[in-house]
Design an enzyme around this catalytic site. Structure first.
Site, PDB file in Angstrom:
ATOM      1  CB  THR A  57      11.006   2.710  -5.095  1.00  0.00           C
ATOM      2  OG1 THR A  57      11.245   2.589  -5.680  1.00  0.00           O
ATOM      3  CG2 THR A  57      11.134   3.557  -3.902  1.00  0.00           C
ATOM      4  CG  ASP A  58      15.125   2.022  -8.500  1.00  0.00           C
ATOM      5  OD1 ASP A  58      13.885   2.325  -8.229  1.00  0.00           O
ATOM      6  OD2 ASP A  58      15.365   1.419  -9.943  1.00  0.00           O
ATOM      7  CD  GLU A  59      11.287   6.596  -8.530  1.00  0.00           C
ATOM      8  OE1 GLU A  59      10.886   7.581  -7.995  1.00  0.00           O
ATOM      9  OE2 GLU A  59      10.433   5.139  -9.443  1.00  0.00           O
ATOM     10  CB  ALA A  63      -0.980  -0.046   1.225  1.00  0.00           C
ATOM     11  CE1 TYR A  73       6.440   5.803  -4.379  1.00  0.00           C
ATOM     12  CE2 TYR A  73       8.363   5.920  -5.905  1.00  0.00           C
ATOM     13  CZ  TYR A  73       7.009   5.482  -4.824  1.00  0.00           C
ATOM     14  OH  TYR A  73       7.307   3.698  -5.319  1.00  0.00           O
ATOM     15  CB  SER A  74      12.233   8.810  -4.206  1.00  0.00           C
ATOM     16  OG  SER A  74      12.474  10.268  -4.294  1.00  0.00           O
ATOM     17  NE  ARG A 102       8.271  13.115 -13.008  1.00  0.00           N
ATOM     18  CZ  ARG A 102       8.431  11.506 -12.511  1.00  0.00           C
ATOM     19  NH1 ARG A 102       9.532  10.806 -13.268  1.00  0.00           N
ATOM     20  NH2 ARG A 102       7.523  10.791 -13.373  1.00  0.00           N
ATOM     21  CG  HIS A 117      13.560  13.580 -14.784  1.00  0.00           C
ATOM     22  ND1 HIS A 117      12.443  13.592 -15.824  1.00  0.00           N
ATOM     23  CD2 HIS A 117      12.651  12.206 -14.308  1.00  0.00           C
ATOM     24  CE1 HIS A 117      12.061  12.693 -16.383  1.00  0.00           C
ATOM     25  NE2 HIS A 117      12.431  11.873 -16.072  1.00  0.00           N
ATOM     26  CE  LYS A 157       7.588   2.340  -1.317  1.00  0.00           C
ATOM     27  NZ  LYS A 157       6.276   1.826  -0.898  1.00  0.00           N
ATOM     28  CE1 TYR A 189       6.288  14.764 -18.254  1.00  0.00           C
ATOM     29  CE2 TYR A 189       7.039  13.243 -16.610  1.00  0.00           C
ATOM     30  CZ  TYR A 189       5.567  13.969 -17.078  1.00  0.00           C
ATOM     31  OH  TYR A 189       5.009  13.543 -16.893  1.00  0.00           O
TER      32      TYR A 189
HETATM   33  P1  NAD Z   1      -0.167   1.214  -7.322  1.00  0.00           P
HETATM   34  O1  NAD Z   1      -0.565   2.856  -6.833  1.00  0.00           O
HETATM   35  O2  NAD Z   1      -1.486   0.473  -8.289  1.00  0.00           O
HETATM   36  O3  NAD Z   1      -1.555   0.870  -5.569  1.00  0.00           O
HETATM   37  C1  NAD Z   1      -1.337   1.136  -4.566  1.00  0.00           C
HETATM   38  C2  NAD Z   1      -1.785   1.016  -3.840  1.00  0.00           C
HETATM   39  O4  NAD Z   1      -2.370   1.435  -2.951  1.00  0.00           O
HETATM   40  C3  NAD Z   1      -3.654   1.086  -4.601  1.00  0.00           C
HETATM   41  O5  NAD Z   1      -5.246  -0.470  -4.542  1.00  0.00           O
HETATM   42  C4  NAD Z   1      -4.345   1.823  -3.615  1.00  0.00           C
HETATM   43  O6  NAD Z   1      -5.493   1.766  -3.174  1.00  0.00           O
HETATM   44  C5  NAD Z   1      -3.896   1.471  -2.722  1.00  0.00           C
HETATM   45  N1  NAD Z   1      -3.080   2.075  -0.893  1.00  0.00           N
HETATM   46  C6  NAD Z   1      -3.825   3.945  -1.222  1.00  0.00           C
HETATM   47  N2  NAD Z   1      -3.432   3.908   0.130  1.00  0.00           N
HETATM   48  C7  NAD Z   1      -3.985   3.161   0.633  1.00  0.00           C
HETATM   49  C8  NAD Z   1      -4.210   3.136   2.034  1.00  0.00           C
HETATM   50  N3  NAD Z   1      -3.410   5.078   2.934  1.00  0.00           N
HETATM   51  N4  NAD Z   1      -4.388   2.848   2.857  1.00  0.00           N
HETATM   52  C9  NAD Z   1      -4.481   0.991   1.765  1.00  0.00           C
HETATM   53  N5  NAD Z   1      -4.496   0.769   0.779  1.00  0.00           N
HETATM   54  C10 NAD Z   1      -4.023   2.110   0.462  1.00  0.00           C
HETATM   55  O7  NAD Z   1       1.174   0.989  -6.262  1.00  0.00           O
HETATM   56  P2  NAD Z   1       1.813  -0.421  -7.649  1.00  0.00           P
HETATM   57  O8  NAD Z   1       2.328  -0.315  -8.135  1.00  0.00           O
HETATM   58  O9  NAD Z   1       1.140  -1.330  -7.223  1.00  0.00           O
HETATM   59  O10 NAD Z   1       3.244  -0.386  -6.278  1.00  0.00           O
HETATM   60  C11 NAD Z   1       3.159  -1.095  -5.450  1.00  0.00           C
HETATM   61  C12 NAD Z   1       4.211  -0.137  -4.307  1.00  0.00           C
HETATM   62  O11 NAD Z   1       5.401  -1.095  -4.598  1.00  0.00           O
HETATM   63  C13 NAD Z   1       4.226   0.842  -3.936  1.00  0.00           C
HETATM   64  O12 NAD Z   1       4.826   0.406  -2.062  1.00  0.00           O
HETATM   65  C14 NAD Z   1       4.550   1.194  -4.816  1.00  0.00           C
HETATM   66  O13 NAD Z   1       6.427   2.221  -3.867  1.00  0.00           O
HETATM   67  C15 NAD Z   1       6.077  -0.126  -4.438  1.00  0.00           C
HETATM   68  N6  NAD Z   1       6.945   0.397  -6.482  1.00  0.00           N
HETATM   69  C16 NAD Z   1       6.036   0.033  -7.449  1.00  0.00           C
HETATM   70  C17 NAD Z   1       6.688   0.331  -8.158  1.00  0.00           C
HETATM   71  C18 NAD Z   1       6.634   0.348 -10.290  1.00  0.00           C
HETATM   72  O14 NAD Z   1       6.976   0.391 -10.769  1.00  0.00           O
HETATM   73  N7  NAD Z   1       5.206   0.192  -9.762  1.00  0.00           N
HETATM   74  C19 NAD Z   1       8.598   0.188  -8.461  1.00  0.00           C
HETATM   75  C20 NAD Z   1       9.237   0.194  -6.800  1.00  0.00           C
HETATM   76  C21 NAD Z   1       8.499   0.194  -5.563  1.00  0.00           C
HETATM   77  P1  TYD Z   2       7.014   6.726 -14.214  1.00  0.00           P
HETATM   78  O1  TYD Z   2       6.069   5.409 -14.771  1.00  0.00           O
HETATM   79  O2  TYD Z   2       6.169   7.987 -13.845  1.00  0.00           O
HETATM   80  O3  TYD Z   2       8.237   5.852 -12.953  1.00  0.00           O
HETATM   81  P2  TYD Z   2       8.532   6.486 -12.022  1.00  0.00           P
HETATM   82  O4  TYD Z   2       9.408   8.189 -12.177  1.00  0.00           O
HETATM   83  O5  TYD Z   2       8.771   6.446 -11.116  1.00  0.00           O
HETATM   84  O6  TYD Z   2      10.581   6.235 -12.268  1.00  0.00           O
HETATM   85  O7  TYD Z   2       7.816   7.637 -15.764  1.00  0.00           O
HETATM   86  C1  TYD Z   2       9.037   6.780 -16.156  1.00  0.00           C
HETATM   87  C2  TYD Z   2       9.911   7.522 -16.487  1.00  0.00           C
HETATM   88  O8  TYD Z   2       8.542   8.079 -17.718  1.00  0.00           O
HETATM   89  C3  TYD Z   2      10.072   8.550 -15.938  1.00  0.00           C
HETATM   90  O9  TYD Z   2      11.917   8.975 -15.728  1.00  0.00           O
HETATM   91  C4  TYD Z   2      10.048  10.034 -16.767  1.00  0.00           C
HETATM   92  C5  TYD Z   2       9.362   9.875 -17.811  1.00  0.00           C
HETATM   93  N1  TYD Z   2       7.946  10.300 -18.458  1.00  0.00           N
HETATM   94  C6  TYD Z   2       7.751  11.141 -19.321  1.00  0.00           C
HETATM   95  O10 TYD Z   2       8.742  11.215 -20.093  1.00  0.00           O
HETATM   96  N2  TYD Z   2       5.921  10.892 -19.636  1.00  0.00           N
HETATM   97  C7  TYD Z   2       5.257  10.843 -18.977  1.00  0.00           C
HETATM   98  O11 TYD Z   2       4.329  11.454 -19.050  1.00  0.00           O
HETATM   99  C8  TYD Z   2       5.463  10.057 -18.060  1.00  0.00           C
HETATM  100  C9  TYD Z   2       3.848   9.834 -17.020  1.00  0.00           C
HETATM  101  C10 TYD Z   2       6.954   9.824 -17.429  1.00  0.00           C
END
Ligand code: NAD
Ligand code: TYD
Length: 352
Positions: free
Chosen positions: A131-133, A83, A157-158, A287, A290, A161, A214
């Site tokens: 996350t790696d961020e 979450a 965000y990062s 961004r 960025h 986390k 971006y």
């Molecule tokens: P997502 O945004 O798709 O889903 C997040 C989920 O958490 C949603 O279902 C939302 O309803 C729920 N949520 C948000 N706030 C909440 C709260 N207060 N209580 C209960 N539930 C809540 O995210 P995702 O992409 O599936 O990412 C999942 C995890 O992985 C996150 O912790 C994110 O930081 C981490 N992560 C994601 C990526 C990626 O590329 N997507 C990469 C690295 C790490």
């Molecule tokens: P994103 O999917 O938002 O993941 P993160 O920022 O967590 O890595 O973005 C991936 C890369 O793409 C990031 O360098 C930002 C870029 N980006 C765009 O260039 N245009 C866009 O509209 C979005 C959403 C991301």
């Protein structure tokens, strides 16, 4: 048999994880606690909602009473914390929700779990998904992030986390809580909310909208197919060492612009429009803050737990593109409502 509390299980990675886990361990109990924010969709799990061991509870990880109640009632031995507020651009527009869920929420989950588990046992595990961020940005020639890389988060965000990771670590160091943390690279695959790069590019292309890139498009991300990530979490739950951190990456670095062009080219073949989709590519303002490059060194996962990614990018992106082409109605449904407002704020034009 295990009893899991999965938080954020209605989101992108959480729903893929629950589907994976239920198919691998059908006798386990899986309780999905999700607040159903804009990013959480129960439709993501409609195919498994009637499985005997599965239960959904709508609730917030910042609500200690709910979390405690579930941990006790369901006799949870394994917590998997997905979450989060997960989108960098949203964290720039409004960081409050990120501090609340990612920091306060993880803290609440840790406190509730500590109070219910009391004397920790070897059968218990609290896995925190990060996350790696948190490691910040790499120079072009720098070695990929290992688990010992210093923290240097650059976005709200990062930073949120990173704060949660520190709390998780402290609960192990101070209380001996059986935690493990995974830091993964950018995931891609089915059910990713279309605000993230890959699904946004796909849908904007198909809908004849500008495809926003971006800055100069030369930022680098290390793409991990979501199912490989789920398998990585599985091996850490099963065999990871308590208190340890594991980096999970795709070993698959791409410039953003190259991914965008690759998707456009493949769509030209699968669903040709009147002009090549790449004509829609639009370079937009960068961004703020960025990060230039992320890359993960998955050596520890490989050497200590025997995990490697099974999907190469060619097969993963093909499956992803086809999934979005076949699920246009899902895309329409998840983008209705709140998303319209966000899109207009972020890109200065209506989503429709
Ligand atoms: P997502 O945004 O798709 O889903 C997040 C989920 O958490 C949603 O279902 C939302 O309803 C729920 N949520 C948000 N706030 C909440 C709260 N207060 N209580 C209960 N539930 C809540 O995210 P995702 O992409 O599936 O990412 C999942 C995890 O992985 C996150 O912790 C994110 O930081 C981490 N992560 C994601 C990526 C990626 O590329 N997507 C990469 C690295 C790490
Ligand atoms: P994103 O999917 O938002 O993941 P993160 O920022 O967590 O890595 O973005 C991936 C890369 O793409 C990031 O360098 C930002 C870029 N980006 C765009 O260039 N245009 C866009 O509209 C979005 C959403 C991301």
């Amino acid at each position: 048999m295990r009893r899991l509390l999965v938080t954020g299980g209605a989101g992108f990675i959480g729903s893929n994880f629950i589907r994976y886990w239920v198919s691998r361990y059908p006798d386990d109990r899986v309780v999905n606690l999700d607040a159903l924010t804009y990013a959480g969709n129960l439709e993501n799990l409609s195919d498994i909602e009637s499985e005997a061991g599965y239960r959904f509870v709508r609730g917030d990880i910042t609500d200690r009473v709910t979390v405690r109640g579930l941990l006790e009632e369901e006799e949870i031995d394994t917590v998997v914390n997905f979450a989060a507020e997960s989108h960098v651009d949203r964290s720039i527009l409004g960081p409050d929700a990120f501090i609340r869920t990612n920091v306060q929420g993880t803290f609440t989950l840790l406190e509730a779990t500590r109070s219910v588990w009391k004397d920790f046992s070897a059968a218990q595990r609290f896995l925190h998904v990060s996350t790696d961020e948190v490691y910040g940005s790499l120079a072009p020639d720098e070695a990929p992030f290992t688990e010992t890389h210093g923290y240097a988060p650059n976005s709200p965000y990062s930073a949120s986390k990173a704060a949660s990771d520190h709390l998780v670590r402290a609960y192990h160091q101070t209380y001996g809580m059986p935690v493990v943390t995974t830091n993964c690279s950018n995931n891609y695959g089915p059910y990713q909310f279309p605000e993230k790069l890959i699904p946004l590019v796909l849908l904007n292309a198909l809908e004849g909208k500008p495809i926003p890139v971006y800055g100069d498009g030369m930022n680098v991300r290390d793409w991990l197919y979501v199912e490989d990530h789920c398998r990585g979490i599985e091996v850490v739950i099963n065999d990871g060492i308590t208190g340890q951190v594991y980096n999970i990456g795709g070993e698959n670095e791409w410039y953003n612009i190259d991914i965008v062009k690759l998707i456009c080219n493949r769509l030209d073949e699968l669903q040709p429009g009147t002009a090549p989709y790449r004509d829609q590519i639009t370079f937009v303002k960068d961004r703020p803050g960025h990060d230039r490059r992320y890359a993960i060194d998955s050596g520890k996962m490989r050497d200590e737990l025997g995990w490697t990614p099974a999907h190469d990018f060619a097969s993963g992106i093909e499956r992803t593109i086809r999934w979005y082409l076949e699920h246009r109605e899902w895309c329409d449904r998840v983008r209705s409502g709140e998303y319209q407002h966000y899109y207009e704020q972020q890109y200065g034009q209506p989503a429709d």
